[in-house]
Design a protein around this motif. Structure first.
Motif, PDB file in Angstrom:
ATOM      1  N   MET A  27      10.642  16.909  -5.695  1.00 41.34           N
ATOM      2  CA  MET A  27      10.453  15.511  -5.334  1.00 41.34           C
ATOM      3  C   MET A  27       9.736  14.792  -6.459  1.00 41.34           C
ATOM      4  SD  MET A  27       8.250  13.663  -2.307  1.00 41.34           S
ATOM      5  CE  MET A  27       8.933  14.581  -0.963  1.00 41.34           C
ATOM      6  N   VAL A  28      10.231  13.598  -6.781  1.00 38.20           N
ATOM      7  CA  VAL A  28       9.602  12.758  -7.788  1.00 38.20           C
ATOM      8  C   VAL A  28       9.296  11.391  -7.189  1.00 38.20           C
ATOM      9  CG1 VAL A  28      10.734  13.935  -9.732  1.00 38.20           C
ATOM     10  CG2 VAL A  28      11.812  11.899  -8.723  1.00 38.20           C
ATOM     11  N   ALA A  29       8.354  10.706  -7.811  1.00 38.50           N
ATOM     12  CA  ALA A  29       8.049   9.322  -7.457  1.00 38.50           C
ATOM     13  C   ALA A  29       8.544   8.448  -8.594  1.00 38.50           C
ATOM     14  CB  ALA A  29       6.551   9.132  -7.256  1.00 38.50           C
ATOM     15  N   CYS A  30       9.217   7.372  -8.245  1.00 41.94           N
ATOM     16  CA  CYS A  30       9.668   6.432  -9.276  1.00 41.94           C
ATOM     17  C   CYS A  30       8.559   5.404  -9.519  1.00 41.94           C
ATOM     18  CB  CYS A  30      10.974   5.759  -8.860  1.00 41.94           C
ATOM     19  SG  CYS A  30      10.828   4.531  -7.543  1.00 41.94           S
ATOM     20  N   GLY A  79       7.488   2.825  -6.496  1.00 39.56           N
ATOM     21  CA  GLY A  79       6.819   3.139  -5.246  1.00 39.56           C
ATOM     22  C   GLY A  79       7.597   3.956  -4.230  1.00 39.56           C
ATOM     23  N   TYR A  80       8.739   4.505  -4.614  1.00 39.86           N
ATOM     24  CA  TYR A  80       9.527   5.308  -3.687  1.00 39.86           C
ATOM     25  C   TYR A  80       9.556   6.764  -4.133  1.00 39.86           C
ATOM     26  CZ  TYR A  80      11.032   0.880  -1.755  1.00 39.86           C
ATOM     27  OH  TYR A  80      11.036  -0.363  -1.166  1.00 39.86           O
ATOM     28  N   ARG A  81       9.748   7.664  -3.161  1.00 37.76           N
ATOM     29  CA  ARG A  81       9.866   9.092  -3.425  1.00 37.76           C
ATOM     30  C   ARG A  81      11.334   9.483  -3.362  1.00 37.76           C
ATOM     31  NH1 ARG A  81       7.502  11.382   1.229  1.00 37.76           N
ATOM     32  NH2 ARG A  81       7.919   9.348   2.111  1.00 37.76           N
ATOM     33  N   TRP A  82      11.719  10.424  -4.216  1.00 38.74           N
ATOM     34  CA  TRP A  82      13.113  10.859  -4.324  1.00 38.74           C
ATOM     35  C   TRP A  82      13.180  12.384  -4.305  1.00 38.74           C
ATOM     36  CZ3 TRP A  82      17.015   7.175  -4.904  1.00 38.74           C
ATOM     37  CH2 TRP A  82      16.560   5.858  -5.100  1.00 38.74           C
ATOM     38  N   PHE A  83      13.880  12.943  -3.316  1.00 31.87           N
ATOM     39  CA  PHE A  83      14.193  14.368  -3.295  1.00 31.87           C
ATOM     40  C   PHE A  83      15.446  14.554  -4.126  1.00 31.87           C
ATOM     41  CE2 PHE A  83      11.920  14.138   0.756  1.00 31.87           C
ATOM     42  CZ  PHE A  83      11.183  15.314   0.740  1.00 31.87           C
ATOM     43  N   GLY A 127      10.654   8.584 -16.677  1.00 31.28           N
ATOM     44  CA  GLY A 127       9.385   7.988 -16.274  1.00 31.28           C
ATOM     45  C   GLY A 127       8.947   8.291 -14.858  1.00 31.28           C
ATOM     46  N   ALA A 128       9.663   9.157 -14.146  1.00 33.60           N
ATOM     47  CA  ALA A 128       9.250   9.554 -12.795  1.00 33.60           C
ATOM     48  C   ALA A 128       8.071  10.516 -12.882  1.00 33.60           C
ATOM     49  CB  ALA A 128      10.415  10.213 -12.054  1.00 33.60           C
ATOM     50  N   THR A 129       7.353  10.656 -11.787  1.00 38.57           N
ATOM     51  CA  THR A 129       6.220  11.568 -11.679  1.00 38.57           C
ATOM     52  C   THR A 129       6.552  12.643 -10.653  1.00 38.57           C
ATOM     53  OG1 THR A 129       4.731   9.720 -12.093  1.00 38.57           O
ATOM     54  CG2 THR A 129       3.757  11.694 -11.145  1.00 38.57           C
ATOM     55  N   GLY A 144       0.788  -1.222   0.000  1.00 40.81           N
ATOM     56  CA  GLY A 144       0.000   0.000   0.000  1.00 40.81           C
ATOM     57  C   GLY A 144       0.821   1.273   0.000  1.00 40.81           C
ATOM     58  N   GLY A 145       2.085   1.181  -0.382  1.00 39.75           N
ATOM     59  CA  GLY A 145       2.942   2.366  -0.456  1.00 39.75           C
ATOM     60  C   GLY A 145       4.067   2.311   0.559  1.00 39.75           C
ATOM     61  N   SER A 146       4.978   3.231   0.447  1.00 34.98           N
ATOM     62  CA  SER A 146       6.126   3.280   1.348  1.00 34.98           C
ATOM     63  C   SER A 146       6.263   4.666   1.961  1.00 34.98           C
ATOM     64  CB  SER A 146       7.416   2.961   0.588  1.00 34.98           C
ATOM     65  OG  SER A 146       8.538   3.149   1.435  1.00 34.98           O
ATOM     66  N   PRO A 147       6.560   4.738   3.263  1.00 34.75           N
ATOM     67  CA  PRO A 147       6.818   6.031   3.880  1.00 34.75           C
ATOM     68  C   PRO A 147       8.254   6.501   3.649  1.00 34.75           C
ATOM     69  CG  PRO A 147       6.976   4.319   5.526  1.00 34.75           C
ATOM     70  CD  PRO A 147       6.557   3.656   4.237  1.00 34.75           C
ATOM     71  N   VAL A 148       9.047   5.678   3.002  1.00 37.12           N
ATOM     72  CA  VAL A 148      10.466   5.971   2.801  1.00 37.12           C
ATOM     73  C   VAL A 148      10.673   6.900   1.613  1.00 37.12           C
ATOM     74  CG1 VAL A 148      12.702   4.938   2.222  1.00 37.12           C
ATOM     75  CG2 VAL A 148      11.162   3.771   3.795  1.00 37.12           C
ATOM     76  N   ALA A 149      11.543   7.884   1.812  1.00 39.11           N
ATOM     77  CA  ALA A 149      11.951   8.770   0.721  1.00 39.11           C
ATOM     78  C   ALA A 149      13.468   8.827   0.711  1.00 39.11           C
ATOM     79  CB  ALA A 149      11.377  10.170   0.916  1.00 39.11           C
ATOM     80  N   PHE A 150      14.034   8.999  -0.454  1.00 36.99           N
ATOM     81  CA  PHE A 150      15.483   9.097  -0.608  1.00 36.99           C
ATOM     82  C   PHE A 150      15.844  10.522  -0.999  1.00 36.99           C
ATOM     83  CE2 PHE A 150      14.389   4.698  -1.284  1.00 36.99           C
ATOM     84  CZ  PHE A 150      15.334   4.029  -0.524  1.00 36.99           C
TER      85      PHE A 150
END
Length: 155
Positions: A118-121, A124-128, A100-102, A76-82
């Protein structure tokens, strides 16, 4: 870039994804990752892989539910961000989008001294993606944060 020995990094992140082979290819295209190695099963499933982004190593693998290794899609998603330090946040975010990131947060100057977005890959992870613009002391960060929370304009 020469791969840095993984023993030199005290803390490394380890992520589980729903398609490690595709994730490795995406991270290479989006963030300039270099694959260090991978361990695969005869079926092609990745049991363990290591990639390098800048001077940091990220470990990843395909899902192994019996061992508790489940991807964000399965939970259901991840609270982790990189967070990746980059030279130019605008260019880094544009590169990730082209791969292809959003976009989750558009690139803008931040109160703590970075210009970041910030993008989402697709995994399922978020990237700053952040470029340092100015050094801001913790005391000044707190001042700016408090002002921002009070509805004031911050630098």
């Amino acid at each position: 870039m020469t791969a840095k020995s993984t023993t030199e990094q005290t803390l490394r992140a380890h992520m589980t994804v729903h398609d490690a082979t595709a994730a490795i290819a995406f991270y290479a295209k989006a963030f300039g990752a270099t694959e260090l190695f991978r361990l695969t099963e005869p079926s092609g499933k990745v049991g363990h892989a290591e990639i390098q982004i800048g001077d940091s190593v990220l470990m990843l693998n395909d899902e192994y539910p019996d061992f508790g290794a489940r991807s964000p899609a399965a939970t259901g998603g991840s609270p982790v961000a990189f967070h990746i330090a980059v030279a130019d946040a605008d260019k880094a975010v544009a590169r990730a989008i082209a791969a292809g990131a959003t976009v989750i947060r558009p690139v803008q100057d931040q109160f703590y001294g970075d210009r970041s977005g910030m993008v989402a890959c697709p995994f399922g992870y978020r990237w700053f993606l952040a470029a340092k613009k100015e050094e801001v002391s913790p005391a000044e960060m707190q001042n700016r944060w408090s002002k921002m929370l009070a509805g004031g304009k911050v630098k």
